[in-house]
Design an enzyme around this catalytic site. Structure first.
Site, mmCIF file in Angstrom:
data_model
loop_
_atom_site.group_PDB
_atom_site.id
_atom_site.type_symbol
_atom_site.label_atom_id
_atom_site.label_comp_id
_atom_site.label_asym_id
_atom_site.label_seq_id
_atom_site.Cartn_x
_atom_site.Cartn_y
_atom_site.Cartn_z
ATOM 1 N N ASP A 133 0.861 -1.180 0.000
ATOM 2 C CA ASP A 133 0.000 0.000 0.000
ATOM 3 C C ASP A 133 0.894 1.225 0.000
ATOM 4 O O ASP A 133 1.959 1.231 0.632
ATOM 5 C CB ASP A 133 -0.927 0.028 1.212
ATOM 6 C CG ASP A 133 -1.926 1.189 1.133
ATOM 7 O OD1 ASP A 133 -2.855 1.104 0.311
ATOM 8 O OD2 ASP A 133 -1.754 2.174 1.869
ATOM 9 N N GLU B 225 0.872 5.645 0.315
ATOM 10 C CA GLU B 225 0.194 6.915 0.556
ATOM 11 C C GLU B 225 0.959 7.969 -0.223
ATOM 12 O O GLU B 225 2.201 7.959 -0.249
ATOM 13 C CB GLU B 225 0.150 7.253 2.044
ATOM 14 C CG GLU B 225 -0.658 6.270 2.882
ATOM 15 C CD GLU B 225 -2.124 6.199 2.492
ATOM 16 O OE1 GLU B 225 -2.663 7.231 2.040
ATOM 17 O OE2 GLU B 225 -2.730 5.120 2.636
ATOM 18 N N HIS C 30 -5.810 4.752 5.921
ATOM 19 C CA HIS C 30 -4.938 5.669 5.188
ATOM 20 C C HIS C 30 -3.574 5.810 5.847
ATOM 21 O O HIS C 30 -2.818 6.730 5.529
ATOM 22 C CB HIS C 30 -5.599 7.031 4.956
ATOM 23 C CG HIS C 30 -6.943 6.926 4.310
ATOM 24 N ND1 HIS C 30 -7.121 6.315 3.083
ATOM 25 C CD2 HIS C 30 -8.177 7.293 4.723
ATOM 26 C CE1 HIS C 30 -8.407 6.334 2.769
ATOM 27 N NE2 HIS C 30 -9.067 6.915 3.751
ATOM 28 N N ASP D 187 -3.363 -0.188 6.349
ATOM 29 C CA ASP D 187 -4.109 -0.627 5.168
ATOM 30 C C ASP D 187 -3.499 -1.889 4.561
ATOM 31 O O ASP D 187 -4.220 -2.765 4.069
ATOM 32 C CB ASP D 187 -4.163 0.488 4.126
ATOM 33 C CG ASP D 187 -5.140 1.595 4.509
ATOM 34 O OD1 ASP D 187 -5.799 1.470 5.557
ATOM 35 O OD2 ASP D 187 -5.233 2.593 3.761
#
Length: 214
Positions: free
Chosen positions: A24, A26, A182, A187
């Site tokens: 994941d 960000e 987030h 996540d």
């Protein structure tokens, strides 16, 4: 002549020699080429003795924006990242990505696999940002397949009729704290739980291995 029996409790035989690695990211925007990669997490998986998929190794990095990267204020508001906070302990892409690759290559060797494949929720987004960063730093020995991926949003839509991560987790009886969403690590942990749950449910339903493979 004795027919060779495939041990389907070995991970290398489950995904045609590929090691699933859940990731994941960000970011500071939606454009992988121009917007900053701010956080990256990855988790490998393994098979237990009964052939069920479980989480294995993990890594997590806060990442410094690359030079001249675009920073979208709305994206920072959405993910809650303060890029100026010294407590982030952010490192350069050129440190984070090779370290993640080392973990993945080690897992590939341990599981007897040939290559890794990205698993992510809405995977094209995460794959695009990772590949853009790999290109920026000219990273060597990329263990991932260049375009194959497993998208848990699509898989969850098939298995549970839900494509949103939190809703799919709820259907799968996976606890999900919206306040921690987030965060790349959180996540990734939840996406890993979801991916394992779907693969293991298919096994329990008799969907793999096939009874009469051609």
């Amino acid at each position: 002549m004795t027919e060779q029996v495939t041990d389907h409790n070995l991970l290398k035989h489950r995904f045609r020699g590929y090691l699933p690695v859940i990731i994941d990211v960000e970011t500071a925007g939606l454009n992988a080429k121009t917007d900053a990669l701010l956080e990256l997490a990855a988790i490998t998986v393994k098979m237990d003795q009964q052939g069920y998929l479980v989480p294995d190794q993990k890594c997590h990095f806060h990442i410094q924006p690359f030079e001249n990267a675009n920073i979208n204020a709305d994206s920072l508001k959405f993910n809650g990242i303060d890029i100026h906070n010294p407590l982030r302990g952010a490192v350069a892409e050129a440190i984070a990505i090779p370290e993640m690759f080392k973990m993945v290559r080690r897992a590939i060797k341990e599981q007897g696999c040939q290559r890794a494949v990205i698993v992510a929720h809405n995977a094209t987004f995460d794959q695009a940002f990772l590949q853009a960063a790999v290109k920026r730093i000219n990273a060597k020995r990329d263990p991932f397949h260049p375009f194959a991926m497993f998208d848990t949003a699509s898989l969850a839509g098939l298995m549970y009729g839900q494509t949103v991560l939190v809703k799919a987790c709820q259907i799968a009886n996976i606890a999900f704290d919206g306040k921690q969403a987030h965060s790349a690590l959180y996540d990734t942990e939840k996406t890993t739980e979801l991916f394992c749950a779907m693969v293991n449910r298919l096994k329990d339903l008799g969907g793999f291995p096939l009874l009469n493979p051609k």
